[in-house]
Scaffold this active site. Structure first.
Site, PDB file in Angstrom:
ATOM      1  N   ASN A   1       0.822  -1.212   0.000  1.00 47.46           N
ATOM      2  CA  ASN A   1       0.000   0.000   0.000  1.00 47.46           C
ATOM      3  C   ASN A   1       0.858   1.264   0.000  1.00 47.46           C
ATOM      4  O   ASN A   1       0.558   2.234  -0.700  1.00 47.46           O
ATOM      5  CB  ASN A   1      -0.928   0.005   1.214  1.00 47.46           C
ATOM      6  CG  ASN A   1      -2.106  -0.933   1.042  1.00 47.46           C
ATOM      7  OD1 ASN A   1      -2.556  -1.186  -0.072  1.00 47.46           O
ATOM      8  ND2 ASN A   1      -2.601  -1.472   2.149  1.00 47.46           N
TER       9      ASN A   1
ATOM     10  N   GLU B   1      -5.778  -7.462   5.670  1.00 48.83           N
ATOM     11  CA  GLU B   1      -5.080  -8.470   4.859  1.00 48.83           C
ATOM     12  C   GLU B   1      -5.138  -9.842   5.518  1.00 48.83           C
ATOM     13  O   GLU B   1      -4.356 -10.726   5.200  1.00 48.83           O
ATOM     14  CB  GLU B   1      -3.620  -8.061   4.634  1.00 48.83           C
ATOM     15  CG  GLU B   1      -2.753  -8.075   5.862  1.00 48.83           C
ATOM     16  CD  GLU B   1      -2.746  -6.748   6.618  1.00 48.83           C
ATOM     17  OE1 GLU B   1      -1.788  -6.517   7.359  1.00 48.83           O
ATOM     18  OE2 GLU B   1      -3.689  -5.949   6.461  1.00 48.83           O
TER      19      GLU B   1
END
Length: 341
Positions: free
Chosen positions: A229, A264
């Protein structure tokens, strides 16, 4: 093909599909309200038939009222209906047929509410069979009692009504499926969500001692996902998550369920599997993810913790044991599988 055309084809093909019953969850409430209301609505017509000497028609209507009353009272008391509703609807088809033969156009008016009652009270496939029987009987009675012209109009309007009922039920069923899917799935990845995981775990039967094949949980976490990210942004991170789910699904059994429970972090519920097979599956999943082209900067790896459902271990404890196995995989260097003791 237009949207209406697709709906129409879906309705006409409904007999070839298993029961697709959008009203199933509400049928008891519908039957209760409809039964008690119909008893009141039909009473004046029953009295009228008997006063005019139409004994057969009055008797059939009175019998329908009696069945509706008994069933309605039973449903209100929380019991099963004593008379099967399909049998009652079959009697209504007979009553409508006799009414058309005797009263003509006045009897035809009752075919349309009877058609709707079929679908309100019966499973869809049973309703389809009895509604087609109603169309045939009403058409034949109209030809006998009124004439061929009216019979043609009866079959045309009843068939159109029948098709439209199925179109509407198909739409309602699709909307229900969409709402259920939204409630139990993660919109980003298509995996199931945490709410559905809780529901599935709560529904599992308690394990029995001495079983080799038991239910297993896998906690799976992407290693260093924050780097993805931070380097490429959340859009690329989202693509990684979607690719991961697709990669996992390629290896899972039809009975296995994949849930996304955090950013995640995922959980796999594996019904009835041995510890050795669960470890082989976990290792295969780990390798598949590492080899999949999920990120342009290199391999994406996952750490996996595995734990079995054991007698005396409640759901919360089972989840904590699985999480500890995952943390151990992370602490031991990541990109590995750890089975809980």
């Amino acid at each position: 093909m237009t949207t209406f055309g697709l709906r129409l084809r879906s309705a006409l093909e409904s007999l070839r599909r298993p029961d697709d019953d959008a009203l199933a969850a509400y049928r008891g409430r519908i039957a209760l309200q409809l039964s008690l209301l119909a008893v009141v609505v039909l009473l004046p017509f029953t009295i009228n038939h008997l006063l005019l000497g139409r004994w057969l028609l009055g008797g059939l209507t009175a019998a329908t009222q009696a069945v509706l009353l008994f069933n309605g009272l039973a449903l209100r008391a929380g019991r099963e209906a004593p008379v099967p509703f399909w049998l009652m609807v079959l009697g209504m088809v007979l009553a409508v047929t006799v009414s058309i033969s005797i009263q003509g156009v006045f009897g035809i008016a009752w075919t349309y509410p009877t058609l709707f009652i079929c679908y309100f009270l019966l499973r869809r496939r049973v309703a389809m069979v009895l509604s087609l029987l109603l169309v045939l009987c009403a058409t034949a009675a109209a030809a006998y009692g009124v004439g061929a012209g009216m019979a043609l109009r009866v079959v045309a309007t009843l068939t159109l009504t029948l098709v439209m009922i199925n179109v509407v039920l198909n739409v309602v069923g699709e909307l229900q499926e969409a709402l259920v899917a939204q409630a139990i799935t993660d919109p980003l990845t298509g995996a199931y969500n945490r709410r559905h995981l809780d529901t599935q775990l709560a529904a599992l039967p308690a394990p029995l001692p001495g079983q080799d094949a038991v239910n297993m949980l896998m906690a799976l976490d992407i290693d260093h996902f924050k780097k993805v990210n931070d380097t490429h942004g959340h859009a690329v991170g989202d693509e990684v998550l979607r690719g991961l789910v697709a990669t996992l699904h390629q290896r899972l059994r039809p009975s296995d369920r994949l849930f996304r429970i955090g950013g995640e972090e995922f959980v796999l519920l594996l019904p009835r599997i041995t510890a050795a097979d669960a470890m082989r599956l976990a290792e295969d999943l780990r390798q598949r993810v590492a080899q999949a082209p999920l990120w342009p900067e290199g391999a994406i790896t996952v750490s996996i913790g595995v734990a079995a459902q054991r007698p005396g271990l409640d759901i919360g404890a089972w989840m904590r044991v699985t999480d500890r196995a995952l943390y151990e995989a992370k602490r031991s260097g990541r990109n590995r599988v750890v089975m809980a003791d």
